[in-house]
Design an enzyme around this catalytic site. Structure first.
Site, short mmCIF file in Angstrom:
data_model
loop_
_atom_site.label_atom_id
_atom_site.label_comp_id
_atom_site.label_asym_id
_atom_site.label_seq_id
_atom_site.Cartn_x
_atom_site.Cartn_y
_atom_site.Cartn_z
N TYR A 119 0.95 -1.27 0.02
CA TYR A 119 0.01 0.14 0.09
C TYR A 119 1.01 1.16 -0.14
O TYR A 119 1.90 1.29 0.80
CB TYR A 119 -0.87 0.17 1.15
CG TYR A 119 -1.89 1.11 1.43
CD1 TYR A 119 -3.08 1.03 0.94
CD2 TYR A 119 -1.35 2.43 1.92
CE1 TYR A 119 -4.17 2.19 0.98
CE2 TYR A 119 -2.21 3.66 1.88
CZ TYR A 119 -3.54 3.66 1.35
OH TYR A 119 -4.43 4.30 1.49
N GLU A 207 -3.76 7.15 -4.19
CA GLU A 207 -3.56 6.14 -3.71
C GLU A 207 -3.48 4.90 -4.52
O GLU A 207 -4.18 4.64 -5.56
CB GLU A 207 -5.08 5.93 -2.94
CG GLU A 207 -4.89 4.47 -1.86
CD GLU A 207 -6.11 4.21 -1.42
OE1 GLU A 207 -7.40 3.96 -2.15
OE2 GLU A 207 -6.49 3.90 -0.09
#
Ligand code: ADP
Ligand code: MG
Length: 397
Positions: A119, A207
């Site tokens: 992530y 993101e």
């Protein structure tokens, strides 16, 4: 403003970030041609909506065995079949709310082999007033679970705007993600590219989840979600062009066309207010007296009669609105203009619900007179508490 994954990936590609090759499909007939332009042997069929959690989402109209807005295909024919299944259907994910979102675009992408899912995000951190990196080794579809149960596995650090980004930041990200060897160098370059894109394009949030490590040791952005700062869009015409109006709340969209600040909420009382502070206070006091605001609508400082009329129309078009509270403090904005706008709007669209008006400030006497002489069924209020009490009573009895 948000954009779709495929648009985000095209933007990241233009900044030199590693993304897979893919094709966007708007009509099912195009699916086969698009899929056959990619290498195979694995295709990934991805529903494009402005919401995450697609992989674990489900279609409203799903038949048994069909799950998820991200599906693997092993042939061009299967890619075509899955595209046909998803197009036009409503995908519900934990981010869309129960109503879900209609899928109007499908992204067909080269399938990747995955060794690790990581992530990586950049965002404007309000606490430090800086751009921050948020990283975790636990990327993929369960990042919300990680945040809820093992928050220590999510690391965050910011970039000092005075000294800017350096290779050190990239190495820190690489270290936090447990990357090694040549991956560190790739990560340093990726972090540089992402940061440059973030700053140059006035992003609020970027993101990558997952950022993957492939079995042969390369890193790649497998998903991309970008939100832009609305206040900077005026200087980002190429980003503006990516806007997908079908993804937006129709009332918020109408409001933005008239330069009104409107946000749809879940309650029953429509609020027309001027100034964000007064809007907040109005919502608070509605709650205090036991009801919930249906929206936040700020007509701004220098609203015209036309703007007020539009604002009123937007509020009355919401079937959840069971009553309307107009709460205006006339400073630059004049009370008589508000009164004229409200009356013009009511004449045009009618008034099916109780309306409480509280006016104060510049030209207040004239404003009140205009409303009184209009013959409309308006409940007048003297101050904020009085106004809130009256509208809550009118709605809740
Ligand atoms: P969402 O976050 O909306 O669920 P993603 O794009 O992250 O959608 O896809 C969900 C999962 O599907 C990813 O975590 C990854 O495991 C898999 N996936 C997505 N794109 C690809 C691809 N091109 N190749 C292989 N697997 C993929
Ligand atoms: Mg994702």
């Amino acid at each position: 403003m948000n954009i779709h994954e495929y648009q985000a990936k095209a933007l990241l590609r233009s900044y030199g970030c590693p993304v897979s090759d893919g094709r966007i499909v708007l009509r099912a007939e195009e699916a086969k041609t698009c899929a056959s332009e990619l290498d195979g042997p694995l295709w990934v069929i991805k529903a494009q909506i402005h919401a995450g959690g697609r992989g674990k989402g489900s279609f409203k109209e799903a038949e048994a065995g069909e799950k998820g807005g991200v599906r693997l295909a092993k042939s061009v024919e299967e890619a075509e079949m899955l595209t046909k299944q998803m197009l036009g259907r409503t995908l519900v994910t934990h981010q869309t709310g129960p109503a879900g979102k209609q899928v109007n675009r499908i992204y067909i992408e080269d399938g990747s082999d995955i060794a690790r899912e990581l992530y990586l995000a950049l965002l404007v951190d309000r606490a430090s007033s800086r751009v921050s990196f948020v990283v975790s080794t636990e990327g993929g579809m369960d990042i919300e679970e990680v945040a809820a149960h093992t928050p220590e596995k999510i690391l965050s650090f910011s970039v000092d705007p005075a000294s800017g980004l350096s290779d050190f930041h990239g190495r820190r990200v690489a270290f936090a993600l447990g990357l090694e060897g040549g991956q560190v160098k790739q990560c340093v370059q990726l972090v540089k590219n992402l940061y440059r894109a973030f700053i140059e394009k006035d992003m609020e949030m970027l993101e990558i989840n997952p950022l993957i490590v492939t079995p042969d040791g390369n890193i790649k952005c497998l998903d991309a979600k970008i939100g832009f700062d609305n206040n900077a869009l005026y200087r980002q015409p190429d980003i503006m062009a990516l806007r997908d109006e079908t993804e937006e709340d129709s009332k918020e969209l109408a409001a933005s066309k008239f330069d009104l600040n409107y946000i749809a909420l879940d309650g029953e009382i429509g609020c027309m207010v001027n100034g964000a502070g007064l809007a907040m206070a109005t919502m608070d006091i509605i709650k205090l007296y036991g009801a919930e605001p249906a929206n936040f609508l700020d007509v701004g400082g220098g609203a015209t009669k036309e703007k007020v009329t539009e604002a009123f129309k937007i509020i009355t078009s919401d079937p959840n609105v069971k009553g309307i509270l107009v709460n205006i403090f006339g400073g630059i904005m004049r009370c008589d203009i508000i009164a004229e706008g409200v009356i013009a709007a009511v004449k045009e669209v009618g008034l099916q619900v109780p309306l409480v008006v509280r006016l104060e400030g510049t030209n207040v006497a004239l404003g009140k007179e205009i409303i009184q002489n209009s013959g409309l069924n308006v409940i007048a209020a003297d101050d904020l508490s009085d106004a809130a009490k009256k509208i809550v009573k009118a709605v809740k009895g």
